[in-house]
Design a protein around this motif. Structure first.
Motif, mmCIF file in Angstrom:
data_model
loop_
_atom_site.group_PDB
_atom_site.id
_atom_site.type_symbol
_atom_site.label_atom_id
_atom_site.label_comp_id
_atom_site.label_asym_id
_atom_site.label_seq_id
_atom_site.Cartn_x
_atom_site.Cartn_y
_atom_site.Cartn_z
ATOM 1 N N ILE A 94 0.845 -1.195 0.000
ATOM 2 C CA ILE A 94 0.000 0.000 0.000
ATOM 3 C C ILE A 94 0.880 1.244 0.000
ATOM 4 O O ILE A 94 0.675 2.173 -0.773
ATOM 5 C CB ILE A 94 -0.937 -0.011 1.227
ATOM 6 N N THR A 95 1.890 1.278 0.868
ATOM 7 C CA THR A 95 2.882 2.340 0.928
ATOM 8 C C THR A 95 4.060 1.816 1.740
ATOM 9 O O THR A 95 4.037 0.691 2.239
ATOM 10 C CB THR A 95 2.309 3.625 1.556
ATOM 11 N N THR A 96 5.092 2.610 1.833
ATOM 12 C CA THR A 96 6.256 2.239 2.638
ATOM 13 C C THR A 96 6.352 3.181 3.836
ATOM 14 O O THR A 96 5.883 4.326 3.790
ATOM 15 C CB THR A 96 7.552 2.319 1.826
ATOM 16 N N LEU A 97 6.982 2.688 4.888
ATOM 17 C CA LEU A 97 7.175 3.487 6.096
ATOM 18 C C LEU A 97 8.613 3.298 6.551
ATOM 19 O O LEU A 97 9.076 2.172 6.731
ATOM 20 C CB LEU A 97 6.200 3.055 7.195
ATOM 21 N N ASP A 98 9.326 4.412 6.727
ATOM 22 C CA ASP A 98 10.732 4.368 7.130
ATOM 23 C C ASP A 98 10.965 5.307 8.296
ATOM 24 O O ASP A 98 10.534 6.475 8.269
ATOM 25 C CB ASP A 98 11.643 4.775 5.971
ATOM 26 N N ASP A 99 11.665 4.796 9.290
ATOM 27 C CA ASP A 99 12.158 5.628 10.389
ATOM 28 C C ASP A 99 13.579 6.022 10.021
ATOM 29 O O ASP A 99 14.514 5.221 10.134
ATOM 30 C CB ASP A 99 12.133 4.846 11.707
ATOM 31 N N ILE A 100 13.771 7.266 9.527
ATOM 32 C CA ILE A 100 15.086 7.712 9.050
ATOM 33 C C ILE A 100 15.671 8.795 9.940
ATOM 34 O O ILE A 100 16.556 9.533 9.504
ATOM 35 C CB ILE A 100 14.995 8.200 7.591
ATOM 36 N N SER A 101 15.199 8.905 11.176
ATOM 37 C CA SER A 101 15.852 9.836 12.105
ATOM 38 C C SER A 101 17.288 9.405 12.345
ATOM 39 O O SER A 101 18.170 10.230 12.598
ATOM 40 C CB SER A 101 15.081 9.881 13.424
ATOM 41 N N VAL A 102 17.532 8.098 12.267
ATOM 42 C CA VAL A 102 18.876 7.529 12.301
ATOM 43 C C VAL A 102 18.944 6.497 11.180
ATOM 44 O O VAL A 102 18.026 5.687 11.039
ATOM 45 C CB VAL A 102 19.189 6.852 13.653
ATOM 46 N N VAL A 103 19.994 6.558 10.355
ATOM 47 C CA VAL A 103 20.135 5.580 9.281
ATOM 48 C C VAL A 103 21.210 4.567 9.659
ATOM 49 O O VAL A 103 22.150 4.872 10.397
ATOM 50 C CB VAL A 103 20.492 6.243 7.930
ATOM 51 N N ARG A 104 21.031 3.376 9.152
ATOM 52 C CA ARG A 104 22.008 2.312 9.341
ATOM 53 C C ARG A 104 22.715 2.052 8.028
ATOM 54 O O ARG A 104 22.083 2.034 6.967
ATOM 55 C CB ARG A 104 21.320 1.036 9.829
ATOM 56 N N VAL A 105 24.019 1.863 8.108
ATOM 57 C CA VAL A 105 24.817 1.548 6.926
ATOM 58 C C VAL A 105 25.550 0.244 7.192
ATOM 59 O O VAL A 105 26.361 0.155 8.118
ATOM 60 C CB VAL A 105 25.828 2.670 6.608
ATOM 61 N N THR A 146 30.204 -8.422 8.208
ATOM 62 C CA THR A 146 29.368 -7.241 7.996
ATOM 63 C C THR A 146 29.327 -6.409 9.269
ATOM 64 O O THR A 146 29.029 -6.917 10.344
ATOM 65 C CB THR A 146 27.940 -7.642 7.594
ATOM 66 N N ALA A 147 29.661 -5.133 9.125
ATOM 67 C CA ALA A 147 29.568 -4.178 10.239
ATOM 68 C C ALA A 147 28.395 -3.246 9.970
ATOM 69 O O ALA A 147 28.093 -2.920 8.824
ATOM 70 C CB ALA A 147 30.857 -3.383 10.393
ATOM 71 N N ARG A 148 27.742 -2.826 11.047
ATOM 72 C CA ARG A 148 26.597 -1.918 10.924
ATOM 73 C C ARG A 148 26.905 -0.631 11.685
ATOM 74 O O ARG A 148 27.181 -0.658 12.888
ATOM 75 C CB ARG A 148 25.327 -2.568 11.470
ATOM 76 N N ALA A 149 26.861 0.464 10.966
ATOM 77 C CA ALA A 149 27.076 1.778 11.579
ATOM 78 C C ALA A 149 25.759 2.528 11.634
ATOM 79 O O ALA A 149 24.892 2.359 10.775
ATOM 80 C CB ALA A 149 28.097 2.581 10.784
ATOM 81 N N GLU A 150 25.600 3.351 12.660
ATOM 82 C CA GLU A 150 24.418 4.202 12.796
ATOM 83 C C GLU A 150 24.851 5.661 12.686
ATOM 84 O O GLU A 150 25.813 6.081 13.342
ATOM 85 C CB GLU A 150 23.718 3.942 14.124
ATOM 86 N N ILE A 151 24.124 6.407 11.844
ATOM 87 C CA ILE A 151 24.461 7.801 11.567
ATOM 88 C C ILE A 151 23.240 8.660 11.846
ATOM 89 O O ILE A 151 22.172 8.435 11.257
ATOM 90 C CB ILE A 151 24.894 7.984 10.102
ATOM 91 N N PRO A 152 23.324 9.643 12.754
ATOM 92 C CA PRO A 152 22.196 10.564 12.953
ATOM 93 C C PRO A 152 21.846 11.255 11.637
ATOM 94 O O PRO A 152 22.737 11.646 10.868
ATOM 95 C CB PRO A 152 22.735 11.560 13.993
ATOM 96 N N ASN A 153 20.551 11.421 11.396
ATOM 97 C CA ASN A 153 20.089 11.939 10.107
ATOM 98 C C ASN A 153 19.038 13.023 10.306
ATOM 99 O O ASN A 153 17.887 12.875 9.880
ATOM 100 C CB ASN A 153 19.528 10.791 9.265
ATOM 101 N N PRO A 154 19.394 14.120 10.985
ATOM 102 C CA PRO A 154 18.400 15.186 11.174
ATOM 103 C C PRO A 154 17.986 15.779 9.831
ATOM 104 O O PRO A 154 18.821 16.048 8.972
ATOM 105 C CB PRO A 154 19.151 16.213 12.034
ATOM 106 N N GLY A 155 16.699 15.967 9.675
ATOM 107 C CA GLY A 155 16.189 16.479 8.413
ATOM 108 C C GLY A 155 15.961 15.419 7.359
ATOM 109 O O GLY A 155 15.423 15.716 6.292
ATOM 110 N N GLY A 156 16.363 14.176 7.639
ATOM 111 C CA GLY A 156 16.120 13.083 6.701
ATOM 112 C C GLY A 156 16.807 13.235 5.367
ATOM 113 O O GLY A 156 16.291 12.809 4.333
ATOM 114 N N ARG A 157 18.004 13.831 5.343
ATOM 115 C CA ARG A 157 18.700 14.058 4.071
ATOM 116 C C ARG A 157 19.201 12.753 3.457
ATOM 117 O O ARG A 157 19.175 12.569 2.244
ATOM 118 C CB ARG A 157 19.860 15.026 4.281
ATOM 119 N N ILE A 158 19.696 11.843 4.293
ATOM 120 C CA ILE A 158 20.152 10.551 3.779
ATOM 121 C C ILE A 158 18.935 9.668 3.567
ATOM 122 O O ILE A 158 18.150 9.459 4.487
ATOM 123 C CB ILE A 158 21.146 9.895 4.741
#
Length: 371
Positions: free
Chosen positions: A197-208, A257-269
């Motif tokens: 139906i749609t997608t939902l993403d929590d991007i306040s913090v992104v994982r790489v 595999t390593a997972r990093a968390e990056i703050p993403n204010p404004g949802g730019r990433i």
């Protein structure tokens, strides 16, 4: 007699021309020798103007550079568990929603009817229970009858709760707070199980997630800082930290595999972006020269060191062991000492042993350097 005088005159003219030719040849030969001694290609030729760079210590960072893909901290595709018509769409594309926000309402005529029926059963069971309880308290009816009526009431109430739960399943809600993606559904769309139906993403913090060669696992751990860049933002950097390193190493790639968390204010990433990740291991001091001063031939590198000669400064070709390149400077592992001067520009006109002069330096300083 006349013929004899003519031949004598011709011989005299020819002799004069030969003398003039010899004189001119001697003169040109002297000019060529003078040019050879003073020309730019001779041993004592004209000094080439160059700029210099001084070999000095600089800080270099030990880094592991890898590629990774950005993902939201939580991401989900909003789907339906049943095939049904959509009666209302309660969101707009790109909307930021809180957990539990209603998104889509499905057709629920049968569920609404079940609720009405369940409520009527609860009402009937409630009346019977009230009547039998009153009769039991007065001693007219046995107490077991009141208990049976109470059991029937509880069963009717459970049926109502089940009908209401089925009705609630017809209202699809956001499972967590985040940002909705694009959608093509409208009221009247027939949705099937699994259809997005749609997608939902929590991007306040992104994982790489990115691969780490197994030889680095001994020095990496959770909490190590990382710096990431994305082609979409040029040279802008995003700081984060390693959150977790997988417990398994891939047998084919020999990497974990390593997972990093990056703050993403404004949802730019955005989820799915390619990220260039640099993991910093430490800082060291090493000798360095500008990149423009280093020339390469195959796997070897060299510079032209400015050194005093018999008649002034000369350019000496020196082989060096080049290391990392960072911020426009090349790390010099061996071949030069701190304080050495090297040719920074004009390398295309320099040959080993060529005389040079440092552009901008006063004559007295050049003479002192030569001595």
């Amino acid at each position: 007699m006349i013929k004899r005088h003519f031949f004598l005159a011709a011989a005299a003219v020819l002799l004069g021309l030969m003398v003039v030719a010899v004189i001119l040849r001697i003169a040109f030969a002297g000019d060529e020798k003078a040019g050879g001694r003073g020309g730019p290609g001779g041993a004592g030729g004209r000094a080439q103007a160059v700029s210099q760079a001084v070999v000095t210590p600089r800080e270099f960072t030990d880094e592991i550079r890898v590629l990774g893909v950005a993902r939201g901290r939580r991401s989900v595709n909003i789907t339906s568990s049943t095939s049904e018509l959509i009666t209302r769409v309660l969101f707009s594309d790109g909307q930021r929603v809180a957990a539990g926000t209603p998104l889509v309402e499905l057709q629920a005529r049968e569920e609404d009817a079940d609720i009405i029926e369940a409520r009527s059963r609860v009402g009937q069971a409630q009346r019977e229970y009230d009547r039998y309880r009153e009769l039991a308290e007065r001693g007219v009816a046995p107490r077991v009858t009141a208990e049976n009526a109470e059991t029937a009431l509880e069963a009717a109430q459970a049926g109502l709760a089940a009908a209401q739960a089925r009705r609630g399943d017809r209202l699809i809600r956001a499972p967590f707070a985040g940002v909705l993606g694009l959608s093509t559904v409208t009221a009247g769309t027939l949705i099937s199980p699994g259809a997005v139906i749609t997608t939902l993403d929590d991007i306040s913090v992104v994982r790489v997630d990115f691969p780490v060669p197994e030889r680095y696992l001994a020095v990496l751990r959770s909490g190590v800082p990382i710096v990431a860049t994305a082609d979409a933002f040029g040279g802008e950097t995003f700081a984060g930290r390693i959150a977790l390193i997988d417990t398994r190493v891939n047998e084919q790639t020999r990497a974990a595999t390593a997972r990093a968390e990056i703050p993403n204010p404004g949802g730019r990433i955005r989820p799915g972006m390619m990220m260039r990740v640099a993991v910093r291991q430490g800082v060291r001091q090493s000798l360095a020269v500008p990149e423009a001063a280093v020339q390469y031939e195959g796997d070897s590198a060299y510079v032209f060191r400015i050194a005093p000669g018999e008649r002034g400064l000369t350019a000496q070709r020196i082989g060096v062991d080049a290391g990392s390149v960072e911020n426009g400077f090349v790390e010099i592992l061996s071949g030069l000492n701190a304080g050495d001067r090297v040719v920074a520009t004009g390398l295309n006109r320099i040959q080993p042993g060529s005389p040079v002069r440092v552009a901008g330096a006063p004559p007295a300083a050049r003479a002192g350097a030569a001595r």
